[in-house]
Design a protein around this motif. Structure first.
Motif, PDB file in Angstrom:
ATOM      1  N   TYR A 140       0.848  -1.189   0.000  1.00 26.69           N
ATOM      2  CA  TYR A 140       0.000   0.000   0.000  1.00 26.69           C
ATOM      3  C   TYR A 140       0.883   1.238   0.000  1.00 26.69           C
ATOM      4  CZ  TYR A 140      -3.334  -3.594   1.165  1.00 26.69           C
ATOM      5  OH  TYR A 140      -4.082  -4.748   1.136  1.00 26.69           O
ATOM      6  N   LEU A 141       0.513   2.197  -0.817  1.00 26.98           N
ATOM      7  CA  LEU A 141       1.323   3.390  -1.018  1.00 26.98           C
ATOM      8  C   LEU A 141       1.366   4.254   0.243  1.00 26.98           C
ATOM      9  CD1 LEU A 141       2.772   4.294  -3.735  1.00 26.98           C
ATOM     10  CD2 LEU A 141       1.182   2.391  -3.883  1.00 26.98           C
ATOM     11  N   THR A 142       2.543   4.796   0.512  1.00 29.58           N
ATOM     12  CA  THR A 142       2.708   5.690   1.654  1.00 29.58           C
ATOM     13  C   THR A 142       2.565   7.152   1.250  1.00 29.58           C
ATOM     14  OG1 THR A 142       5.112   5.811   1.321  1.00 29.58           O
ATOM     15  CG2 THR A 142       4.288   4.064   2.764  1.00 29.58           C
ATOM     16  N   ARG A 143       2.436   7.419  -0.057  1.00 31.81           N
ATOM     17  CA  ARG A 143       2.332   8.788  -0.557  1.00 31.81           C
ATOM     18  C   ARG A 143       1.839   8.759  -2.002  1.00 31.81           C
ATOM     19  NH1 ARG A 143       8.822   9.527  -0.518  1.00 31.81           N
ATOM     20  NH2 ARG A 143       8.467   8.308   1.354  1.00 31.81           N
ATOM     21  N   ASP A 144       1.421   9.899  -2.509  1.00 37.88           N
ATOM     22  CA  ASP A 144       1.126  10.004  -3.937  1.00 37.88           C
ATOM     23  C   ASP A 144       2.440   9.930  -4.706  1.00 37.88           C
ATOM     24  OD1 ASP A 144      -1.440  10.352  -3.116  1.00 37.88           O
ATOM     25  OD2 ASP A 144      -1.628  12.439  -3.781  1.00 37.88           O
ATOM     26  N   THR A 145       2.450   9.155  -5.777  1.00 38.57           N
ATOM     27  CA  THR A 145       3.698   8.902  -6.506  1.00 38.57           C
ATOM     28  C   THR A 145       3.439   8.860  -8.002  1.00 38.57           C
ATOM     29  OG1 THR A 145       4.496   7.556  -4.649  1.00 38.57           O
ATOM     30  CG2 THR A 145       5.657   7.346  -6.738  1.00 38.57           C
ATOM     31  N   PHE A 162      -1.990   7.769  -2.362  1.00 39.19           N
ATOM     32  CA  PHE A 162      -1.774   7.356  -0.979  1.00 39.19           C
ATOM     33  C   PHE A 162      -2.809   6.279  -0.596  1.00 39.19           C
ATOM     34  CE2 PHE A 162      -3.096   8.110   3.510  1.00 39.19           C
ATOM     35  CZ  PHE A 162      -1.936   7.636   4.124  1.00 39.19           C
ATOM     36  N   ASP A 163      -2.347   5.176  -0.016  1.00 35.77           N
ATOM     37  CA  ASP A 163      -3.167   4.029   0.405  1.00 35.77           C
ATOM     38  C   ASP A 163      -3.647   3.164  -0.760  1.00 35.77           C
ATOM     39  OD1 ASP A 163      -2.894   4.459   3.100  1.00 35.77           O
ATOM     40  OD2 ASP A 163      -4.898   5.312   3.408  1.00 35.77           O
ATOM     41  N   GLU A 164      -3.120   3.391  -1.976  1.00 41.26           N
ATOM     42  CA  GLU A 164      -3.527   2.545  -3.100  1.00 41.26           C
ATOM     43  C   GLU A 164      -2.963   1.133  -2.923  1.00 41.26           C
ATOM     44  OE1 GLU A 164      -2.710   2.076  -7.898  1.00 41.26           O
ATOM     45  OE2 GLU A 164      -2.880   4.120  -7.068  1.00 41.26           O
ATOM     46  N   GLU A 165      -3.790   0.140  -3.219  1.00 42.08           N
ATOM     47  CA  GLU A 165      -3.349  -1.255  -3.118  1.00 42.08           C
ATOM     48  C   GLU A 165      -2.626  -1.674  -4.395  1.00 42.08           C
ATOM     49  OE1 GLU A 165      -5.544  -4.896  -1.279  1.00 42.08           O
ATOM     50  OE2 GLU A 165      -6.067  -4.884  -3.412  1.00 42.08           O
ATOM     51  N   VAL A 166      -1.498  -2.342  -4.223  1.00 42.65           N
ATOM     52  CA  VAL A 166      -0.732  -2.879  -5.345  1.00 42.65           C
ATOM     53  C   VAL A 166      -0.307  -4.305  -4.990  1.00 42.65           C
ATOM     54  CG1 VAL A 166       0.116  -0.641  -6.169  1.00 42.65           C
ATOM     55  CG2 VAL A 166       1.432  -1.910  -4.439  1.00 42.65           C
ATOM     56  N   LEU A 167       0.054  -5.047  -6.011  1.00 38.64           N
ATOM     57  CA  LEU A 167       0.583  -6.406  -5.831  1.00 38.64           C
ATOM     58  C   LEU A 167       2.097  -6.343  -6.012  1.00 38.64           C
ATOM     59  CD1 LEU A 167      -0.963  -9.311  -5.618  1.00 38.64           C
ATOM     60  CD2 LEU A 167       0.038  -9.645  -7.865  1.00 38.64           C
ATOM     61  N   VAL A 205       6.275   2.143  -0.150  1.00 41.24           N
ATOM     62  CA  VAL A 205       5.350   1.009   0.004  1.00 41.24           C
ATOM     63  C   VAL A 205       5.397   0.500   1.444  1.00 41.24           C
ATOM     64  CG1 VAL A 205       4.697  -1.278  -0.825  1.00 41.24           C
ATOM     65  CG2 VAL A 205       5.775   0.338  -2.385  1.00 41.24           C
ATOM     66  N   ARG A 206       4.266   0.149   1.967  1.00 39.43           N
ATOM     67  CA  ARG A 206       4.196  -0.528   3.262  1.00 39.43           C
ATOM     68  C   ARG A 206       3.280  -1.739   3.114  1.00 39.43           C
ATOM     69  NH1 ARG A 206       0.557   3.748   3.874  1.00 39.43           N
ATOM     70  NH2 ARG A 206      -1.522   3.165   4.650  1.00 39.43           N
ATOM     71  N   LEU A 207       3.421  -2.698   4.013  1.00 41.66           N
ATOM     72  CA  LEU A 207       2.618  -3.910   3.946  1.00 41.66           C
ATOM     73  C   LEU A 207       1.387  -3.844   4.847  1.00 41.66           C
ATOM     74  CD1 LEU A 207       5.452  -6.619   3.923  1.00 41.66           C
ATOM     75  CD2 LEU A 207       4.397  -5.417   2.002  1.00 41.66           C
ATOM     76  N   HIS A 208       1.343  -2.876   5.721  1.00 45.64           N
ATOM     77  CA  HIS A 208       0.191  -2.741   6.618  1.00 45.64           C
ATOM     78  C   HIS A 208      -1.044  -2.299   5.829  1.00 45.64           C
ATOM     79  CE1 HIS A 208      -2.120  -1.869  10.215  1.00 45.64           C
ATOM     80  NE2 HIS A 208      -2.344  -0.638   9.760  1.00 45.64           N
ATOM     81  N   VAL A 209      -2.161  -2.999   6.035  1.00 55.44           N
ATOM     82  CA  VAL A 209      -3.398  -2.694   5.301  1.00 55.44           C
ATOM     83  C   VAL A 209      -4.065  -1.465   5.916  1.00 55.44           C
ATOM     84  CG1 VAL A 209      -5.627  -3.568   4.521  1.00 55.44           C
ATOM     85  CG2 VAL A 209      -3.684  -5.138   4.817  1.00 55.44           C
ATOM     86  N   PRO A 210      -4.329  -0.419   5.134  1.00 57.95           N
ATOM     87  CA  PRO A 210      -4.993   0.776   5.661  1.00 57.95           C
ATOM     88  C   PRO A 210      -6.490   0.521   5.871  1.00 57.95           C
ATOM     89  CG  PRO A 210      -4.617   1.023   3.321  1.00 57.95           C
ATOM     90  CD  PRO A 210      -3.955  -0.260   3.715  1.00 57.95           C
ATOM     91  N   PRO A 211      -7.143   1.374   6.637  1.00 56.12           N
ATOM     92  CA  PRO A 211      -8.589   1.180   6.878  1.00 56.12           C
ATOM     93  C   PRO A 211      -9.422   1.181   5.593  1.00 56.12           C
ATOM     94  CG  PRO A 211      -7.652   2.792   8.407  1.00 56.12           C
ATOM     95  CD  PRO A 211      -6.601   2.507   7.386  1.00 56.12           C
ATOM     96  N   LYS A 212      -9.100   2.075   4.671  1.00 60.53           N
ATOM     97  CA  LYS A 212      -9.844   2.163   3.415  1.00 60.53           C
ATOM     98  C   LYS A 212      -8.863   2.244   2.239  1.00 60.53           C
ATOM     99  CE  LYS A 212     -13.961   4.414   5.309  1.00 60.53           C
ATOM    100  NZ  LYS A 212     -14.881   5.615   5.214  1.00 60.53           N
TER     101      LYS A 212
END
Length: 288
Positions: A140-145, A162-167, A205-212
């Motif tokens: 999950y993104l930590t910022r707009d990129t 920010f918070d976008e899910e990626v594989l 990128v972080r692996l922690h799932v954000p709330p939304k």
């Protein structure tokens, strides 16, 4: 030997007081003895066991091709088995992977598959990889990129949010030549929900799932016909697709109505929820 015999005869004659002439019977006796000895040697040599005969060159040539052909047959058999195994491995590598390679506690697709995936554009394959039950690690993104693809394939014009899910597809390790360099933490190649790949820095990128979590929009027009039919057959997604077609009249960009924008977002969210909840999808037509 003859000299010794003659000397002995002369010595014998002298003892008797009579010299023995060379042409006498004694000499003839000695010559006869020598002849018998020579004949004995000849007979002995003639009766010796003959040496083994050398093999016939024609027979050797006839046997050699048989051995060679047998060896070639064995090699050919091994070659065919090797080609068969290589073909099976190549065929398996073209399928969408269902198992992963563990790296840094992350489950990643095979590197060869990732290279082909990110060198092209496969939105239907992306849906399969993001589907419920897929073992691959999400980030999950930590910022707009800004979106860019280090593999050289397609990339989106839309920023990663920010918070976008990626594989996570591939872990890039920084090559510092053994030196400790601040900020050189490598990065990742990732897959977005729209089917494009992006290259990110480790800190993005972080692996922690954000709330939304957020999602890149699924490119409806780029999907296979069979995939669109599967979505349309769903009782929740189907009506939204029909409403979007009515309100947007085939357009989703430029001068569109507020109602079109609203229903387009609703349909996009419904598509993603369908995939994440395990909705049935056909096998993608085009594979990396």
């Amino acid at each position: 030997m003859l000299a010794h015999c003659v000397a002995a005869l002369r010595c014998f004659s002298m003892r008797r007081g009579v010299p023995a002439p060379v042409g006498s019977w004694a000499m003839r006796s000695v010559q006869s003895t020598i002849a018998l000895v020579v004949m004995g040697f000849v007979v002995a040599c003639g009766g010796a066991t003959p040496p083994p005969a050398e093999p016939d060159p024609a027979e050797a040539e006839a046997a050699a091709p048989a051995d060679k052909s047998g060896g070639e047959a064995a090699e050919d058999g091994g070659g065919k088995d090797g080609k068969r195994e290589d073909g099976a491995a190549a065929e398996a590598s073209k399928q969408i992977p269902t198992t992963c390679e563990q790296k840094d506690n992350m489950c990643l697709p095979p590197a060869a598959f990732v290279k082909r995936l990110c060198s092209g554009y496969y939105p239907d394959v992306a849906l399969t990889l993001f589907a419920k039950g897929s073992p691959f690690t999400r980030g999950y993104l930590t910022r707009d990129t800004e979106a860019w693809n280090a593999s050289g394939g397609s990339s989106s014009n839309d920023k990663l949010l920010f918070d976008e899910e990626v594989l996570i597809l591939y872990r890039r390790v920084a090559d510092t030549g053994g030196m400790v360099v601040s900020g050189a933490g490598g990065g990742y190649d990732v897959l977005r929900w729209d089917g494009t790949c992006a290259s990110l820095m480790t800190e993005e990128v972080r692996l922690h799932v954000p709330p939304k979590p957020k999602f890149a929009p699924i490119p409806w027009k780029s999907l296979d016909q069979k995939t669109r039919e599967a979505f349309q057959a769903d009782e929740k997604v189907g009506p939204l697709i029909a409403e979007r077609r009515k309100e947007c009249k085939g357009a989703t960009m430029g001068a569109v109505s507020a109602k079109c924008e609203k229903v387009d977002k609703q349909m996009g969210a419904a598509l993603i929820e369908y995939v994440r909840s395990g909705g049935a999808l056909p096998a993608p037509g085009a594979l990396p």
